[in-house]
Design a protein around this motif. Structure first.
Motif, PDB file in Angstrom:
ATOM      1  N   ASN A  93       0.801  -1.224   0.000  1.00 56.93           N
ATOM      2  CA  ASN A  93       0.000   0.000   0.000  1.00 56.93           C
ATOM      3  C   ASN A  93       0.832   1.272   0.000  1.00 56.93           C
ATOM      4  O   ASN A  93       0.394   2.294  -0.535  1.00 56.93           O
ATOM      5  N   VAL A  94       2.029   1.208   0.574  1.00 60.16           N
ATOM      6  CA  VAL A  94       2.828   2.433   0.706  1.00 60.16           C
ATOM      7  C   VAL A  94       4.053   2.421  -0.210  1.00 60.16           C
ATOM      8  O   VAL A  94       4.186   3.275  -1.094  1.00 60.16           O
ATOM      9  N   GLU A  98       4.673   4.620  -3.534  1.00 60.55           N
ATOM     10  CA  GLU A  98       5.771   5.591  -3.582  1.00 60.55           C
ATOM     11  C   GLU A  98       6.656   5.355  -4.806  1.00 60.55           C
ATOM     12  O   GLU A  98       7.032   6.292  -5.512  1.00 60.55           O
ATOM     13  N   TYR A  99       6.964   4.086  -5.082  1.00 58.96           N
ATOM     14  CA  TYR A  99       7.813   3.744  -6.227  1.00 58.96           C
ATOM     15  C   TYR A  99       7.151   4.166  -7.537  1.00 58.96           C
ATOM     16  O   TYR A  99       7.793   4.790  -8.406  1.00 58.96           O
ATOM     17  N   LEU A 100       5.874   3.839  -7.700  1.00 60.82           N
ATOM     18  CA  LEU A 100       5.190   4.142  -8.955  1.00 60.82           C
ATOM     19  C   LEU A 100       4.984   5.648  -9.151  1.00 60.82           C
ATOM     20  O   LEU A 100       5.103   6.155 -10.274  1.00 60.82           O
ATOM     21  N   SER A 101       4.683   6.355  -8.080  1.00 56.58           N
ATOM     22  CA  SER A 101       4.488   7.800  -8.218  1.00 56.58           C
ATOM     23  C   SER A 101       5.805   8.495  -8.548  1.00 56.58           C
ATOM     24  O   SER A 101       5.835   9.471  -9.313  1.00 56.58           O
ATOM     25  N   GLN A 102       6.910   7.979  -8.015  1.00 57.12           N
ATOM     26  CA  GLN A 102       8.216   8.540  -8.361  1.00 57.12           C
ATOM     27  C   GLN A 102       8.558   8.250  -9.819  1.00 57.12           C
ATOM     28  O   GLN A 102       9.102   9.109 -10.528  1.00 57.12           O
ATOM     29  N   TYR A 103       8.217   7.040 -10.282  1.00 55.47           N
ATOM     30  CA  TYR A 103       8.416   6.734 -11.702  1.00 55.47           C
ATOM     31  C   TYR A 103       7.605   7.702 -12.561  1.00 55.47           C
ATOM     32  O   TYR A 103       8.097   8.221 -13.574  1.00 55.47           O
ATOM     33  N   ALA A 104       6.365   7.935 -12.176  1.00 55.08           N
ATOM     34  CA  ALA A 104       5.507   8.844 -12.930  1.00 55.08           C
ATOM     35  C   ALA A 104       6.124  10.243 -12.992  1.00 55.08           C
ATOM     36  O   ALA A 104       6.132  10.887 -14.051  1.00 55.08           O
ATOM     37  N   LYS A 105       6.642  10.700 -11.875  1.00 51.79           N
ATOM     38  CA  LYS A 105       7.290  12.010 -11.839  1.00 51.79           C
ATOM     39  C   LYS A 105       8.502  12.055 -12.765  1.00 51.79           C
ATOM     40  O   LYS A 105       8.669  12.992 -13.562  1.00 51.79           O
ATOM     41  N   ASP A 106       9.351  11.039 -12.685  1.00 54.31           N
ATOM     42  CA  ASP A 106      10.593  11.024 -13.454  1.00 54.31           C
ATOM     43  C   ASP A 106      10.361  10.848 -14.948  1.00 54.31           C
ATOM     44  O   ASP A 106      11.214  11.221 -15.756  1.00 54.31           O
ATOM     45  N   ASN A 107       9.213  10.275 -15.319  1.00 51.83           N
ATOM     46  CA  ASN A 107       8.971   9.953 -16.734  1.00 51.83           C
ATOM     47  C   ASN A 107       7.759  10.684 -17.315  1.00 51.83           C
ATOM     48  O   ASN A 107       7.274  10.322 -18.393  1.00 51.83           O
ATOM     49  N   SER A 142      -2.321   3.157   6.297  1.00 55.07           N
ATOM     50  CA  SER A 142      -1.419   2.880   5.173  1.00 55.07           C
ATOM     51  C   SER A 142      -1.800   3.701   3.956  1.00 55.07           C
ATOM     52  O   SER A 142      -0.931   4.133   3.190  1.00 55.07           O
ATOM     53  N   LYS A 143      -3.082   3.956   3.778  1.00 60.98           N
ATOM     54  CA  LYS A 143      -3.522   4.780   2.645  1.00 60.98           C
ATOM     55  C   LYS A 143      -3.185   6.255   2.865  1.00 60.98           C
ATOM     56  O   LYS A 143      -2.892   6.982   1.916  1.00 60.98           O
ATOM     57  N   ILE A 144      -3.219   6.697   4.125  1.00 62.40           N
ATOM     58  CA  ILE A 144      -2.772   8.063   4.424  1.00 62.40           C
ATOM     59  C   ILE A 144      -1.302   8.218   4.058  1.00 62.40           C
ATOM     60  O   ILE A 144      -0.891   9.190   3.412  1.00 62.40           O
ATOM     61  N   LEU A 145      -0.486   7.243   4.468  1.00 59.24           N
ATOM     62  CA  LEU A 145       0.943   7.280   4.158  1.00 59.24           C
ATOM     63  C   LEU A 145       1.167   7.245   2.645  1.00 59.24           C
ATOM     64  O   LEU A 145       2.044   7.948   2.121  1.00 59.24           O
ATOM     65  N   ALA A 146       0.368   6.451   1.945  1.00 56.78           N
ATOM     66  CA  ALA A 146       0.490   6.359   0.490  1.00 56.78           C
ATOM     67  C   ALA A 146       0.108   7.678  -0.176  1.00 56.78           C
ATOM     68  O   ALA A 146       0.797   8.141  -1.099  1.00 56.78           O
ATOM     69  N   VAL A 150       2.480  10.085  -2.586  1.00 51.64           N
ATOM     70  CA  VAL A 150       2.106  10.561  -3.925  1.00 51.64           C
ATOM     71  C   VAL A 150       2.253  12.075  -4.008  1.00 51.64           C
ATOM     72  O   VAL A 150       2.835  12.610  -4.963  1.00 51.64           O
ATOM     73  N   LEU A 151       1.738  12.768  -3.012  1.00 49.90           N
ATOM     74  CA  LEU A 151       1.822  14.236  -3.014  1.00 49.90           C
ATOM     75  C   LEU A 151       3.273  14.707  -2.936  1.00 49.90           C
ATOM     76  O   LEU A 151       3.664  15.666  -3.598  1.00 49.90           O
ATOM     77  N   ALA A 152       4.083  14.008  -2.140  1.00 46.96           N
ATOM     78  CA  ALA A 152       5.489  14.395  -1.982  1.00 46.96           C
ATOM     79  C   ALA A 152       6.301  14.128  -3.240  1.00 46.96           C
ATOM     80  O   ALA A 152       7.329  14.785  -3.466  1.00 46.96           O
ATOM     81  N   SER A 153       5.862  13.182  -4.068  1.00 51.20           N
ATOM     82  CA  SER A 153       6.627  12.830  -5.270  1.00 51.20           C
ATOM     83  C   SER A 153       6.684  13.965  -6.287  1.00 51.20           C
ATOM     84  O   SER A 153       7.606  14.039  -7.090  1.00 51.20           O
ATOM     85  N   GLY A 154       5.685  14.833  -6.256  1.00 49.45           N
ATOM     86  CA  GLY A 154       5.624  15.910  -7.242  1.00 49.45           C
ATOM     87  C   GLY A 154       5.068  15.468  -8.583  1.00 49.45           C
ATOM     88  O   GLY A 154       5.041  16.238  -9.547  1.00 49.45           O
ATOM     89  N   ALA A 155       4.601  14.220  -8.673  1.00 51.47           N
ATOM     90  CA  ALA A 155       4.028  13.722  -9.923  1.00 51.47           C
ATOM     91  C   ALA A 155       2.705  14.430 -10.213  1.00 51.47           C
ATOM     92  O   ALA A 155       2.030  14.926  -9.306  1.00 51.47           O
ATOM     93  N   THR A 156       2.357  14.488 -11.481  1.00 51.99           N
ATOM     94  CA  THR A 156       1.013  14.928 -11.857  1.00 51.99           C
ATOM     95  C   THR A 156       0.088  13.766 -11.528  1.00 51.99           C
ATOM     96  O   THR A 156       0.027  12.771 -12.256  1.00 51.99           O
TER      97      THR A 156
END
Length: 303
Positions: A93-94, A98-107, A142-146, A150-156
């Motif tokens: 859940n977390v 975090e990994y996928l949202s960071q990928y989204a941001k980077d790509n 766990s969803k709050i942490l997730a 997502v918000l911290a990643s900076g992804a759209t």
């Protein structure tokens, strides 16, 4: 649009893929799941079986696919399962989110993440997107942490919180409140339904449509997606019985305390949908109206 879907065997993911097929949208889709493909809307070229917590293999597949959009539906959603294995809940859940949202941001991929009303404690519902979160169980925590990741990643990214999702898909292994109540009452089996928890049940077709709306406009931020009728779970089951001409005398109330859910489930959630209606143009289907559609769908699915 190239859409990478996690948890593609799940209830929402299957409905989302059905929506794309029914509307004949020219999108490329890749679904991933830990188990063999059960999503009839994905062919062999549109599905990869993998363990999502194997980040190396996940990276290979997502990099190869090059998604413009990621729909992240995979999660451990059972409250008791999250309590029993918090480490695994954190991983799925977390950490995965975090990994996928960071990928989204980077790509430069748009990221749509499915969250829950259980991020709230249920003492001051219905809730708007701006209300403070506070969970009464580890699933919600766990969803709050997730969400924070997502918000911290900076992804759209669009975070779609939802409530008590119900509906019908061809896959018989996926149940929900409506299908459970329908199945039990049709067999003349008495059922006990919690009478002191209030929710706004969400038709899965509406939720799938909201995902598509968020993707199409590259929406960013938190959005509440649910039905717009607040009712107890017992009341919702009475509505199901009325709409489907089933025996209401088989339904009896049970309290959250009697179920052992007095302290580990929010008492009253429900959402203020104003933001989603204005920004996403989201329009929820009335609960009773959706039941008519579900009956038609079940016939079409041969269920």
């Amino acid at each position: 649009m190239r859409i990478f879907i996690t948890g593609s065997n799940g209830f929402l993911a299957q409905k989302f893929c059905e929506l794309i097929k029914d509307e004949q949208l020219p999108y490329n889709v890749l679904g991933v799941s830990k188990s063999a493909n059960r999503n009839i809307y994905l062919n062999d070229d549109e599905f990869v079986r993998l363990d999502l917590v194997d980040f190396e293999v996940l990276k290979q597949e997502i990099t190869k696919f090059k998604p413009t959009h990621i729909l992240h539906t995979a999660a451990v959603t059972a409250v008791e399962a999250c309590e029993e294995d918090k480490q695994y809940a954190d991983l799925i859940n977390v950490a995965l989110t975090e990994y996928l949202s960071q990928y989204a941001k980077d790509n430069n991929s748009h990221f749509t993440f499915i969250s829950t009303d259980f991020v709230f404690d249920g003492t001051e519902g219905p809730y708007s997107e701006e209300d403070s979160t506070k969970a009464v169980n580890y699933y919600g925590q766990s969803k709050i942490l997730a969400e924070n990741a997502v918000l911290a990643s900076g992804a759209t990214a669009a975070i779609l919180r939802t409530i008590l999702v119900y509906g019908a898909i061809p896959d018989r292994s996926r149940g929900n409140l409506v299908l459970w109540a329908k199945g039990q009452l049709e067999q003349n089996k008495p059922i006990k339904v919690v009478s002191d928890q209030w929710r706004m049940p969400t038709w899965v077709d509406d939720l799938a449509q909201s995902c598509l709306l968020a993707m199409n406009m590259h929406a960013k931020g938190i959005f509440h997606i649910s039905g717009d009728e607040l009712m107890t779970i017992e009341e919702s089951v009475y509505k199901i019985a009325d709409a489907l001409s089933l025996k209401k005398e088989l339904i009896s109330p049970i309290t959250a305390k009697e179920l052992g859910q007095e302290n580990n489930r929010p008492r009253m959630t429900g959402f203020n949908l104003k933001k989603s209606k204005i920004v996403l143009k989201y329009q929820p289907t009335p609960f009773v109206e959706s039941l008519t559609y579900i009956c038609d769908q079940l016939k079409r699915y041969g269920r």
